[in-house]
Structures are given as C-alpha cells and as structure tokens.
Scaffold this active site. Structure first.
Site, PDB file in Angstrom:
ATOM      1  N   GLY A 260      46.434  38.244  35.473  1.00 49.65           N
ATOM      2  CA  GLY A 260      45.423  37.758  36.415  1.00 49.65           C
ATOM      3  C   GLY A 260      44.728  36.515  35.900  1.00 49.65           C
TER       4      GLY A 260
ATOM      5  N   HIS B 145      43.668  44.205  42.474  1.00 50.42           N
ATOM      6  CA  HIS B 145      42.729  45.322  42.368  1.00 50.42           C
ATOM      7  C   HIS B 145      43.015  46.434  43.375  1.00 50.42           C
ATOM      8  CE1 HIS B 145      40.872  42.876  39.482  1.00 50.42           C
ATOM      9  NE2 HIS B 145      39.626  43.267  39.623  1.00 50.42           N
TER      10      HIS B 145
HETATM   11  C1  LIG Z   1      40.600  38.846  39.933  1.00 49.41           C
HETATM   12  S1  LIG Z   1      41.727  37.503  39.893  1.00 49.41           S
HETATM   13  C2  LIG Z   1      41.721  37.074  38.177  1.00 49.41           C
HETATM   14  C3  LIG Z   1      40.417  36.461  37.745  1.00 49.41           C
HETATM   15  C4  LIG Z   1      40.439  35.748  36.430  1.00 49.41           C
HETATM   16  N1  LIG Z   1      40.811  36.645  35.337  1.00 49.41           N
HETATM   17  C5  LIG Z   1      39.099  35.091  36.164  1.00 49.41           C
HETATM   18  O1  LIG Z   1      38.514  35.272  35.124  1.00 49.41           O
HETATM   19  O2  LIG Z   1      38.602  34.383  37.024  1.00 49.41           O
HETATM   20  C6  LIG Z   1      43.262  38.320  40.101  1.00 49.41           C
HETATM   21  C7  LIG Z   1      44.485  37.432  40.003  1.00 49.41           C
HETATM   22  O3  LIG Z   1      45.611  38.316  39.913  1.00 49.41           O
HETATM   23  C8  LIG Z   1      46.703  37.717  40.581  1.00 49.41           C
HETATM   24  N2  LIG Z   1      47.627  38.762  40.989  1.00 49.41           N
HETATM   25  C9  LIG Z   1      47.385  39.792  41.846  1.00 49.41           C
HETATM   26  N3  LIG Z   1      48.448  40.586  41.959  1.00 49.41           N
HETATM   27  C10 LIG Z   1      49.417  40.040  41.170  1.00 49.41           C
HETATM   28  C11 LIG Z   1      50.764  40.393  40.859  1.00 49.41           C
HETATM   29  N4  LIG Z   1      51.330  41.488  41.379  1.00 49.41           N
HETATM   30  N5  LIG Z   1      51.458  39.602  40.031  1.00 49.41           N
HETATM   31  C12 LIG Z   1      50.893  38.494  39.487  1.00 49.41           C
HETATM   32  N6  LIG Z   1      49.612  38.118  39.712  1.00 49.41           N
HETATM   33  C13 LIG Z   1      48.887  38.872  40.559  1.00 49.41           C
HETATM   34  C14 LIG Z   1      46.099  36.964  41.752  1.00 49.41           C
HETATM   35  O4  LIG Z   1      46.950  35.918  42.166  1.00 49.41           O
HETATM   36  C15 LIG Z   1      44.741  36.500  41.180  1.00 49.41           C
HETATM   37  O5  LIG Z   1      44.796  35.173  40.733  1.00 49.41           O
END
Ligand SMILES: C[S@@+](CC[C@H](N)C(=O)[O-])C[C@H]1O[C@@H](n2cnc3c(N)ncnc32)[C@H](O)[C@@H]1O
Length: 221
Positions: free
Chosen positions: A41, A145
C-alpha cells in the site's frame, strides 16, 4: 526523523498521521539492519518517506544500503474510488478514467532524495506475494481495507516476516465505532491467533507485532 524529511512526509498526499509515522520510522530504524522492509500500500509515498528516512539513516550508520520495497498497483483501493470517502479526483488519469498514484509517489520520493532506498513494486499484491521469497525484517500492511484484500495480504505476506521481525498493521480498530473492521479481523486477530506474533507497540490505529516463533517462509497456521 530528520526535519527536512518530516516536511516531505507532511507535504505528501496520504493517510499516515504524524504520530503513527514516527512509530513506523522508529521500528524501521530498529529492524532495517536485519534485512529489507516491505510495505503493502504505497499510495503517494507518505508512509514510504517515514520508512525511507529510516533506511537512509541505517545506510549511513552501517555502510550497507538498506531498502524498503513498496507494493501497489497504484489504481487505488475500493475506498479510494469515485463516490467513496477517501477519493481524490486529482489522482485520476483522464485517459483511462482510473486512479494513478505512481507519478505522485515518484515525485515525492525523488523530492525527498530517497530513490536509492524506497523501491516501487508496481502490481497486484497477491501476484507479487505469490513470487516473493525474501525474508522481511519488517512488514507494513496498509493495502486494500476490504475483507478480501486484507485477508489476502495477511495470507500472502505475513509468513515472510523473519524470526524477531515485526508485522505492522495500519487502521486496526477493535471498536467498530472507530473505523472499518478488516485490518483488525483479517490481519491483526489472525496474526495473534497464529501464536507466532506478540504485540510490542501501538500508536493510534497502528499496531506492531513481533514474530516470536518460526522462520521466514514457515506457514503461520
Ligand atoms: C490506504 S492506501 C495506502 C496509504 C499509504 N500507506 C500512505 O501512507 O499514505 C492503500 C493503497 O493500497 C493499494 N492497494 C489496494 N489493494 C491493492 C492490491 N490488491 N494490490 C496492490 N495494491 C493495492 C491502493 O492502490 C492504495 O494506494
């Protein structure tokens, strides 16, 4: 956390409160001398700057390049899509009508001078996990999530934490009134129930568990 890098983290779009970022930075400093860190993420690299700052410091202290891998397809989670609470229209690629946070990530990490330490892995978490074989000193799960992505991230990645390594989980809310359940129900509770992890620190919704039994790659159940 050096103040110039803290400024970069503050300026980056994202979902990492400063006090939780400080804990992430502290545990990464402790663990990086023992091996790479992996984040699930990336989004725009906000948490990556806290982790990368630790990698830069450990590199200076040890003379060996410390690295953080960060996995994301950069298309956003369900909760980042249009119509949802965490949507940001400025990160939509107009050509495809899909989110694309990779460019912002790249700029944020370059501006912070952390390109040697924060390595983007662009792809679906389950696909990358299926091919991953490297023991991790710290795994930080902050991907999708929803119930299924959270469960997949636990099953795909948590067993790569080495003995004595840490599993950090974001947005853990034991009380449903505080937020969504999947990181709590699909990652935090199964990790404790496996008997392999013990909680060692927390700040806000960030929980840090230490692997006390088994070795990287050993199944957890
Ligand atoms: C909550 S955000 C991450 C926030 C980041 N850690 C920060 O500090 O701002 C979740 C991220 O997970 C990625 N994501 C969600 N499901 C995913 C998957 N199955 N495979 C890869 N990336 C994924 C999304 O594209 C998103 O950018």
């Amino acid at each position: 956390m050096p103040s110039d890098l803290l400024d970069h983290a503050r300026r980056a779009k994202g979902f990492m409160p400063e006090d939780e970022g400080a804990l992430l930075h502290r545990v990464a400093l402790e663990r990086l001398p023992h091996g790479p860190v992996l984040e699930v993420g990336t989004y725009c690299g906000k948490s990556g700057i806290y982790l990368g700052a630790a990698a830069q410091q450990v590199t200076r202290d040890t003379g060996t390049t410390a690295v953080v891998f960060t996995v994301d397809h950069h298309r956003g989670s369900e909760e980042n899509q249009a119509g949802w609470e965490h949507h940001d229209a400025s990160v939509v690629d107009p050509e495809f009508g899909l989110m694309d946070t990779l460019g912002q990530f790249r700029k944020n990490i370059a501006r912070a001078g952390l390109e040697d330490h924060v390595i983007a892995v662009v792809g679906r978490s389950t696909t990358v996990a299926a091919h991953w074989r490297t023991p991790l000193s710290l795994l930080f799960i902050d991907g999708g999530h929803g119930e299924e992505p959270a469960r997949d991230d636990y099953r795909g990645w948590a067993h790569w934490v080495g003995s004595g390594g840490f599993l950090a989980i974001h947005d853990v809310f034991p009380d449903p009134a505080d937020g969504g359940r999947p990181p709590y129900e699909q990652i935090y509770l199964p990790a404790l129930a496996s008997g392999a992890f013990t909680e060692v620190a927390h700040q806000g919704s960030l929980r840090v568990l230490r692997r006390d039994s088994g070795a990287a790659g050993d199944p957890l159940d």
